[in-house]
Design a protein around this motif. Structure first.
Motif, short mmCIF file in Angstrom:
data_model
loop_
_atom_site.label_atom_id
_atom_site.label_comp_id
_atom_site.label_asym_id
_atom_site.label_seq_id
_atom_site.Cartn_x
_atom_site.Cartn_y
_atom_site.Cartn_z
N ALA A 1 0.85 -1.18 0.00
CA ALA A 1 0.00 0.00 0.00
C ALA A 1 0.89 1.24 0.00
O ALA A 1 2.03 1.20 0.49
CB ALA A 1 -0.93 0.01 1.20
N ALA A 2 0.38 2.32 -0.55
CA ALA A 2 1.17 3.56 -0.62
C ALA A 2 0.24 4.77 -0.57
O ALA A 2 -0.94 4.70 -0.92
CB ALA A 2 2.01 3.59 -1.89
N TYR A 3 0.83 5.86 -0.11
CA TYR A 3 0.15 7.16 -0.09
C TYR A 3 1.12 8.18 -0.66
O TYR A 3 2.29 8.21 -0.28
CB TYR A 3 -0.24 7.53 1.35
CG TYR A 3 -0.67 8.97 1.53
CD1 TYR A 3 -2.01 9.33 1.33
CD2 TYR A 3 0.23 9.95 1.90
CE1 TYR A 3 -2.42 10.65 1.50
CE2 TYR A 3 -0.16 11.27 2.07
CZ TYR A 3 -1.48 11.62 1.88
OH TYR A 3 -1.87 12.93 2.04
N SER B 1 -7.14 2.72 -6.22
CA SER B 1 -7.23 3.83 -5.28
C SER B 1 -8.12 3.45 -4.10
O SER B 1 -8.72 2.37 -4.10
CB SER B 1 -7.80 5.06 -5.98
OG SER B 1 -9.19 4.88 -6.23
N ASP B 2 -8.27 4.34 -3.14
CA ASP B 2 -9.14 4.08 -2.00
C ASP B 2 -10.60 4.08 -2.41
O ASP B 2 -11.48 3.70 -1.63
CB ASP B 2 -8.88 5.08 -0.87
CG ASP B 2 -8.99 6.52 -1.33
OD1 ASP B 2 -8.71 6.79 -2.51
OD2 ASP B 2 -9.32 7.39 -0.50
N GLU B 3 -10.88 4.50 -3.66
CA GLU B 3 -12.25 4.47 -4.18
C GLU B 3 -12.43 3.34 -5.20
O GLU B 3 -13.37 3.34 -5.98
CB GLU B 3 -12.59 5.82 -4.83
CG GLU B 3 -12.57 6.98 -3.82
CD GLU B 3 -12.83 8.31 -4.49
OE1 GLU B 3 -12.70 8.38 -5.74
OE2 GLU B 3 -13.14 9.27 -3.78
N PHE C 1 -11.03 -5.03 2.49
CA PHE C 1 -9.62 -5.44 2.56
C PHE C 1 -8.69 -4.26 2.87
O PHE C 1 -7.72 -4.40 3.62
CB PHE C 1 -9.23 -6.09 1.22
CG PHE C 1 -7.77 -6.39 1.07
CD1 PHE C 1 -7.21 -7.51 1.66
CD2 PHE C 1 -6.94 -5.54 0.33
CE1 PHE C 1 -5.85 -7.79 1.51
CE2 PHE C 1 -5.59 -5.81 0.17
CZ PHE C 1 -5.05 -6.94 0.77
N ILE C 2 -8.98 -3.08 2.30
CA ILE C 2 -8.05 -1.95 2.45
C ILE C 2 -8.26 -1.16 3.74
O ILE C 2 -7.42 -0.31 4.06
CB ILE C 2 -8.13 -1.00 1.24
CG1 ILE C 2 -9.46 -0.22 1.22
CG2 ILE C 2 -7.88 -1.74 -0.06
CD1 ILE C 2 -9.49 0.91 0.22
N LYS C 3 -9.34 -1.41 4.46
CA LYS C 3 -9.62 -0.62 5.66
C LYS C 3 -8.45 -0.60 6.64
O LYS C 3 -7.98 0.47 7.05
CB LYS C 3 -10.89 -1.12 6.35
CG LYS C 3 -12.18 -0.56 5.77
CD LYS C 3 -13.39 -1.06 6.56
CE LYS C 3 -14.69 -0.51 5.97
NZ LYS C 3 -15.88 -1.02 6.71
N PRO C 4 -7.93 -1.76 7.08
CA PRO C 4 -6.80 -1.73 8.02
C PRO C 4 -5.52 -1.15 7.41
O PRO C 4 -4.73 -0.51 8.10
CB PRO C 4 -6.61 -3.20 8.41
CG PRO C 4 -7.25 -3.98 7.31
CD PRO C 4 -8.37 -3.14 6.81
N VAL D 1 -5.75 2.66 7.53
CA VAL D 1 -5.48 3.13 8.90
C VAL D 1 -3.98 3.07 9.19
O VAL D 1 -3.40 4.00 9.77
CB VAL D 1 -6.26 2.26 9.91
CG1 VAL D 1 -5.83 2.59 11.34
CG2 VAL D 1 -7.76 2.49 9.75
N GLN D 2 -3.34 1.97 8.75
CA GLN D 2 -1.89 1.82 8.96
C GLN D 2 -1.12 2.92 8.23
O GLN D 2 -0.19 3.51 8.80
CB GLN D 2 -1.44 0.44 8.47
CG GLN D 2 0.03 0.12 8.77
CD GLN D 2 0.42 -1.27 8.30
OE1 GLN D 2 -0.44 -2.09 7.94
NE2 GLN D 2 1.71 -1.55 8.31
#
Length: 449
Positions: free
Chosen positions: A222-224, A250-252, A405-408, A411-412
């Protein structure tokens, strides 16, 4: 009445006798040897396993393939006769081509643990993870296996002051991670035009062989990336378990990739573009169309499949030299020319970004490059002038699972702290000219070029 002998000595003599007896007794006590018993515990050597063998059972000889080395010569140097070598080679050839030993690659001989030290097993390592075993201590057998790999999750964050590679290096990360980041965001962010104070956070996995030998970066989970104050999330997600296909969304749940990569290689420049009206002085200034795009790159640079597809040709022919041709669907086909070596085989399904060969100079070419050809509906076209399709969106059935799946992971990512390297705008004088970042020295002495 007759007195005893002691009585006749008198008091003085009696006292003297007692003192002499005591002194003698003490002297005996002092001089008496101290006898100790030491218990020596001999520990058996601990079992040391590698390649599936207990190395304590053998004399282990390690070396690398030298110039002129062959499988036969290595065994001959270690007292294996030619009839034995021939027998071993014949038995092993169906499992491993012994002619493919590469210069500089490591090998290990497991030899008998006696004065003769006769070889019992030959182990060759074509890369850090794989190894080939040719075992001839009982019956002759050959097989390929992999070392146990440990995956370690890591986190990193940074602030851009110059470029992504420099920012990664400041945080102690490999430049390979910067390359992988640029691949993830290839269609979202132009990494050649990053801004001062752009920020990133990454959750990624490193590989270790035998728990301790670093084997590179496995994947970005994951990346931001905050570019021009706009946030871009990326999450790796498997969309096809049968083919092992993974994509970044993406987060969407929007796919971050396009159906095709922009280029099949990390190139130094484009030496010749698609041009149907190209004229060459060498041929009397006649029109000789160039139906491909030539990407200059160093010899043996990996060539990547620009999209998922099936290999329909992998051969060497005429001016094309070594080439691979991939059919992606009913509309699009790509071809990659002048390879030094082909890796993909006919009928093989290849994924976008997978290595299919290496840059070379085979066929008609004056320097190392890959000629990239692109077909649309059976006609060769300029890929840079095509409105290429977006990658396949995530299916409705997977979308709900993906968002859960991407929720945790989100948050991380959000909880990863950024380093205190943000450059305040009032401390620098930043100018932009020809889309290049120029930072002048300010009163605090901060520079960036």
């Amino acid at each position: 009445m007759e007195h005893s002998g002691i009585g006749r000595l008198g008091n003085k003599h009696l006292i003297l006798l007692i003192l002499l007896t005591a002194i003698y007794s003490c002297k005996k006590d002092v001089e008496a040897p101290i006898v100790t018993t030491d218990t020596v515990v001999v520990e058996a050597p601990k079992d040391l396993y590698e390649f599936g063998f207990n190395l304590n059972d053998y004399v282990v000889k390690r070396d690398t393939i030298q110039s002129g080395d062959t499988f036969g010569k290595i065994l001959e140097r270690n007292n294996i006769t030619y009839p034995q070598i021939y027998q071993i080679s014949e038995k092993a050839k169906d499992s491993f081509d012994i002619a493919k030993l590469q210069l500089g690659k490591p090998y290990t001989l497991l030899c008998s643990n006696d004065s003769l030290q006769n070889p019992k097993c030959f182990i060759y390592q074509p890369n850090k993870e794989e190894y080939v075993v040719i075992d001839f201590q009982d019956s002759i057998k050959a097989y390929t296996s992999r070392k146990p790999i440990k995956y370690v999750e890591k986190e990193i964050s940074g602030v851009i002051t110059s470029n992504i590679s420099e920012a990664m290096a400041k945080r102690g990360a490999s430049v390979i991670l910067a390359y992988k980041m640029s691949d993830v965001y290839a269609w979202t962010i132009d990494f050649s035009r990053l801004q001062v104070n752009d920020k990133f956070k990454v959750i990624y996995t490193e590989k270790y062989i035998d728990d301790s030998i670093y084997a590179g970066i496995s994947n970005i989970k994951a990346a931001y990336f905050e570019h021009n104050k706009e946030p871009f999330y990326a999450f790796e997600y498997q969309t096809d378990s049968v083919l092992g296909l993974t994509e970044y969304f993406s987060d969407e749940a929007k796919n971050l990739r396009r159906a095709f990569l922009k280029a099949p290689v990390k190139f130094k420049g484009i030496s010749s573009r698609f041009n149907l009206n190209r004229r060459i002085a060498l041929y009397g200034n006649r029109v000789r169309p160039h139906k491909g795009t030539d990407f200059r790159a160093s010899l043996n640079t990996p060539i990547l499949a620009t999209a998922n597809g099936t290999v329909i040709e992998s051969r060497k022919r005429g001016g094309n030299g070594n080439y691979v041709k991939i059919k992606h669907n009913a509309t699009y086909t790509t071809q990659y020319l002048h390879m030094s070596k082909r890796k993909a085989k006919v009928g093989q399904f290849v994924k976008q970004g997978e290595i299919i060969g290496y840059v070379g100079m085979t066929g008609n070419t004056s320097g190392p490059h890959v000629c990239y050809r692109f077909w649309k509906n059976g006609q060769q076209v300029d890929p840079f002038k095509q409105k290429l399709p977006e990658a396949k969106p995530i299916s409705d059935s997977l979308k709900t699972k993906f968002l859960e799946f991407i929720k945790p992971l989100k948050v991380q990512l959000d909880n990863i702290k950024l380093p205190l390297e943000t450059i305040e705008k009032d401390t620098i004088n930043t100018l932009f000219k020809d889309n290049k970042l120029i930072t002048q020295v300010n009163k605090n002495g901060i520079t960036n070029g």
